[in-house]
Each structure stands twice: as C-alpha cells, then as structure tokens.
Design a protein around this motif. Structure first.
Motif, PDB file in Angstrom:
ATOM      1  N   LEU A 158       0.408  -1.270   0.125  1.00  0.00           N
ATOM      2  CA  LEU A 158       0.039  -0.116   0.144  1.00  0.00           C
ATOM      3  C   LEU A 158       0.799   1.025  -0.219  1.00  0.00           C
ATOM      4  CD1 LEU A 158      -3.113  -0.639   2.756  1.00  0.00           C
ATOM      5  CD2 LEU A 158      -2.757  -1.322   0.175  1.00  0.00           C
ATOM      6  N   ASP A 159       1.877   0.992   0.884  1.00  0.00           N
ATOM      7  CA  ASP A 159       2.770   2.332   1.011  1.00  0.00           C
ATOM      8  C   ASP A 159       3.177   2.862  -0.470  1.00  0.00           C
ATOM      9  OD1 ASP A 159       2.945   2.867   3.144  1.00  0.00           O
ATOM     10  OD2 ASP A 159       4.642   1.427   4.129  1.00  0.00           O
ATOM     11  N   ASP A 160       3.072   1.932  -1.634  1.00  0.00           N
ATOM     12  CA  ASP A 160       4.250   2.021  -2.636  1.00  0.00           C
ATOM     13  C   ASP A 160       2.758   2.894  -3.981  1.00  0.00           C
ATOM     14  OD1 ASP A 160       6.809   0.919  -2.532  1.00  0.00           O
ATOM     15  OD2 ASP A 160       5.518  -0.855  -3.203  1.00  0.00           O
ATOM     16  N   LEU A 161       1.180   2.763  -3.423  1.00  0.00           N
ATOM     17  CA  LEU A 161       0.825   2.902  -4.082  1.00  0.00           C
ATOM     18  C   LEU A 161       0.124   4.789  -3.471  1.00  0.00           C
ATOM     19  CD1 LEU A 161      -2.681   0.521  -3.322  1.00  0.00           C
ATOM     20  CD2 LEU A 161      -1.383   1.259  -5.774  1.00  0.00           C
ATOM     21  N   ARG A 162       0.668   5.126  -2.514  1.00  0.00           N
ATOM     22  CA  ARG A 162       0.689   6.522  -2.718  1.00  0.00           C
ATOM     23  C   ARG A 162       1.145   7.284  -3.833  1.00  0.00           C
ATOM     24  NH1 ARG A 162      -0.621   6.795   2.539  1.00  0.00           N
ATOM     25  NH2 ARG A 162      -0.383   5.222   3.960  1.00  0.00           N
ATOM     26  N   GLY A 163       0.611   8.303  -4.116  1.00  0.00           N
ATOM     27  CA  GLY A 163       0.804   9.507  -5.595  1.00  0.00           C
ATOM     28  C   GLY A 163       0.831   8.996  -6.531  1.00  0.00           C
ATOM     29  N   PRO A 177     -13.593  -1.777  -0.858  1.00  0.00           N
ATOM     30  CA  PRO A 177     -11.996  -1.274  -0.900  1.00  0.00           C
ATOM     31  C   PRO A 177     -11.937  -0.281  -0.170  1.00  0.00           C
ATOM     32  CG  PRO A 177     -13.078  -2.369  -3.291  1.00  0.00           C
ATOM     33  CD  PRO A 177     -14.007  -2.147  -2.562  1.00  0.00           C
ATOM     34  N   ALA A 178     -12.631   0.392  -0.627  1.00  0.00           N
ATOM     35  CA  ALA A 178     -11.942   2.254  -0.128  1.00  0.00           C
ATOM     36  C   ALA A 178     -12.349   2.139   1.400  1.00  0.00           C
ATOM     37  CB  ALA A 178     -13.425   3.279  -1.031  1.00  0.00           C
ATOM     38  N   ALA A 179     -13.568   1.572   1.648  1.00  0.00           N
ATOM     39  CA  ALA A 179     -13.430   1.179   3.365  1.00  0.00           C
ATOM     40  C   ALA A 179     -12.555   0.952   4.212  1.00  0.00           C
ATOM     41  CB  ALA A 179     -14.972   1.079   4.066  1.00  0.00           C
ATOM     42  N   GLU A 200      -9.311   1.988   6.556  1.00  0.00           N
ATOM     43  CA  GLU A 200      -9.284   1.414   7.916  1.00  0.00           C
ATOM     44  C   GLU A 200      -7.298   0.892   7.690  1.00  0.00           C
ATOM     45  OE1 GLU A 200     -10.942  -1.793   8.622  1.00  0.00           O
ATOM     46  OE2 GLU A 200     -12.874  -1.203   8.023  1.00  0.00           O
ATOM     47  N   ASP A 201      -6.847   0.652   6.612  1.00  0.00           N
ATOM     48  CA  ASP A 201      -5.228   0.137   6.823  1.00  0.00           C
ATOM     49  C   ASP A 201      -4.507   1.621   6.683  1.00  0.00           C
ATOM     50  OD1 ASP A 201      -6.220  -2.268   7.182  1.00  0.00           O
ATOM     51  OD2 ASP A 201      -6.022  -3.646   4.901  1.00  0.00           O
ATOM     52  N   GLY A 202      -4.827   2.167   6.439  1.00  0.00           N
ATOM     53  CA  GLY A 202      -4.174   3.941   6.430  1.00  0.00           C
ATOM     54  C   GLY A 202      -4.097   4.777   5.102  1.00  0.00           C
ATOM     55  N   LEU A 203      -4.471   3.770   4.151  1.00  0.00           N
ATOM     56  CA  LEU A 203      -5.037   4.527   2.752  1.00  0.00           C
ATOM     57  C   LEU A 203      -5.903   5.233   2.570  1.00  0.00           C
ATOM     58  CD1 LEU A 203      -2.689   4.456   0.275  1.00  0.00           C
ATOM     59  CD2 LEU A 203      -4.065   3.026  -0.640  1.00  0.00           C
ATOM     60  N   ASP A 204      -5.806   6.757   2.482  1.00  0.00           N
ATOM     61  CA  ASP A 204      -7.319   7.400   1.519  1.00  0.00           C
ATOM     62  C   ASP A 204      -6.939   7.028   0.586  1.00  0.00           C
ATOM     63  OD1 ASP A 204      -8.977   9.757   0.830  1.00  0.00           O
ATOM     64  OD2 ASP A 204      -9.390  10.407   3.087  1.00  0.00           O
ATOM     65  N   VAL A 205      -8.023   6.371  -0.918  1.00  0.00           N
ATOM     66  CA  VAL A 205      -8.229   6.577  -2.250  1.00  0.00           C
ATOM     67  C   VAL A 205      -7.941   7.747  -2.805  1.00  0.00           C
ATOM     68  CG1 VAL A 205      -8.610   3.977  -2.060  1.00  0.00           C
ATOM     69  CG2 VAL A 205     -10.249   6.088  -2.474  1.00  0.00           C
TER      70      VAL A 205
END
Length: 277
Positions: free
Chosen positions: A106-111, A128-130, A134-139
């Motif tokens: 998920l960290d690699d998805l940022r940006g 998935p968005a919800a 919870e896992d710390g990524l706001d799409v």
C-alpha cells in the motif's frame, strides 16, 4: 369458494434478458414440479426490484450485494438472507498491478494512479475504499483516481467494470486497479498473461456477493421450504446443469446475514442507506 393461495413470487433483474428468461424459466419449472407454486418477475433495475420487495409485490429477490445490503439495512430482521451460490461465498476484491510497476504494497500506491469502479459499486469502490482507509490509505487523497469511460448495460445503467479497469492497468493509464477476484483468472487468459505478469498488492477481507433476500411478509415456513428445495437442486439434471452454468455455480448453499456485514458498513459509511439499490 376457497381462494387459491398466491404463488411464491421471485424477483430478479434482466440485465441480460435472453439469459435471464432461460435461467428463471428453469428455476420456476423446478420449483413448480417440486410442489412449490412459483412465478417470477423481471425488473429493469435493482432500485425497482428493491421497492417491489419492500412493497410486498415480490416475496424473494435475487440480489446483487449492494441491493441485498440495502434491504437488510432498510428493513432489519424483516428482510433476511436465505441462500447464495457456492461461488458467492468468501470472495475478495483485489488491487492488482503490472509486475514491472514497482508496486508491492500500500505504501507504494501513495501518489500513484489507481483505477476503481464508480463510487456506488460495492465490490469495486465502496468496500475496498472503506477497508483501505482502515489500513491507512485514503484513496481520494493518497492516490490519483483514474477516470475511466463507463459501459452502458441493457438496463441503461453505466458501470466501470473489471475488464475496463484491468485494461487500464495493462496499457498504463493506471498504475494499479481494483478488480473482483473471480474475474482475475478470466482476465489473465483473455490477455494471454502468465500469473506472474500481474502482482496482487492488497485484498479485502472475505465477503459474500449475490444472495436471495426474503421480503418482510414471507413466513419462516415459506422461507425454509424455498431454501430446502433450492439447495436440493440436482446438477445432474440437464436443464438444471445449464442454468447453473449460466449462473456460474455448482450448487446453492444456505446463507446468513453475516457475510454482508462489511458491505452494509461501507454503505452506511458512505451515507447511501435507502438512496440506491
């Protein structure tokens, strides 16, 4: 003169009219021959079907996950989960990326550019968005959401589907995309890809998909009779086998409301209760 009991009315949508008529004719014939007089009605949309259930015109509805969750939320304890296909149990939504996209977590998805379904799609956006949140990524704030052209279906509704999302990942319009796990094998074969050409970045918790929903007026005895006959369908019967093939299942199984709790939570979080089926 004694009034004849009303047949059990099953409702469904006719997104693919030719297949729907074959499928529901086979199901109606099966129930009638088993001694449960049954009729069916096809509706243009889940909104129309859901209203018919709540108004008492339909006793049992074959529902997509969003419509099923909405009925459970709109009429708690009165509308119930009866059964589902074996292929609806413990499914996931996935985030996938090309193996060469350098996205492993998920960290690699940022940006990065993320392709998802429309914002009312239960399996391609809401759920998935919800859980990503919870896992710390706001799409919406942590990723760049890719706008994709929606496909118009027979019922005139427009959806961004798995094929469109997967195609955007492959051709570089998106760095990653959300798809419904049961589609992955088909999409790999369609594009002649090896399993290691695509990486799974993340997956939702298991949830249940389509379901038969009972309406508020249906008795416990009627529900049980319907479910008993449904799960007893014999796939060795040629007509039943063809119907099951078209509906993508090998058997019907009993179900409870539990498998839709995450979808119901996502619908509530998005403030969509009662707004769309």
């Amino acid at each position: 003169m004694t009034e004849r009991p009303r047949p059990l009315m099953i409702g469904a949508t006719a997104a693919d009219p030719k297949r729907a008529v074959f499928i529901w004719n086979a199901i109606r014939k099966y129930f009638n021959e088993a001694g449960l007089e049954t009729e069916y009605a096809l509706y243009s949309t889940y909104d129309a079907l859901g209203s018919a259930v709540l108004d008492g015109h339909v006793d049992i509805a074959w529902n997509a996950p969003m419509a099923h969750a909405q009925l459970l939320l709109r009429s708690p304890s009165a509308c119930r989960t009866l059964a589902m296909r074996d292929t609806d149990e413990d499914v996931h939504s996935l985030i996938v990326a090309r193996a060469d996209a350098a996205i492993a977590d998920l960290d690699d998805l940022r940006g990065r550019r993320l392709a998802m379904g429309v914002d009312i799609s239960s399996e391609l956006y809401l759920l998935p968005a919800a859980q990503l949140a919870e896992d710390g990524l706001d799409v919406e704030s942590d990723c760049e959401l890719v706008e994709l052209e929606a496909t118009e279906y027979y019922n005139l509704q427009r959806w961004v589907d798995d094929r469109t999302i997967f195609g955007a990942v492959l051709d570089g319009r998106a760095d990653a995309g959300v798809i419904f796990e049961p589609w992955l094998g088909y999409l790999l074969r369609r594009h002649e890809l090896a399993a290691d050409d695509i990486v799974e970045v993340w997956r939702t918790r298991p949830y249940c998909h389509c379901a038969f929903t009972s309406g508020p007026s249906l008795s416990d005895d009627a529900c049980e009779q319907f479910v008993e006959l449904l799960v007893a369908m014999d796939p060795a019967d040629p007509e039943i086998a063809e119907m099951m093939r078209m509906e993508h299942l090998s058997k019907w199984v009993r179900a409870t409301d539990d498998g839709w709790s995450d979808i119901m939570g996502a619908v509530e979080q998005a403030d969509l209760v009662g707004k769309i089926f």
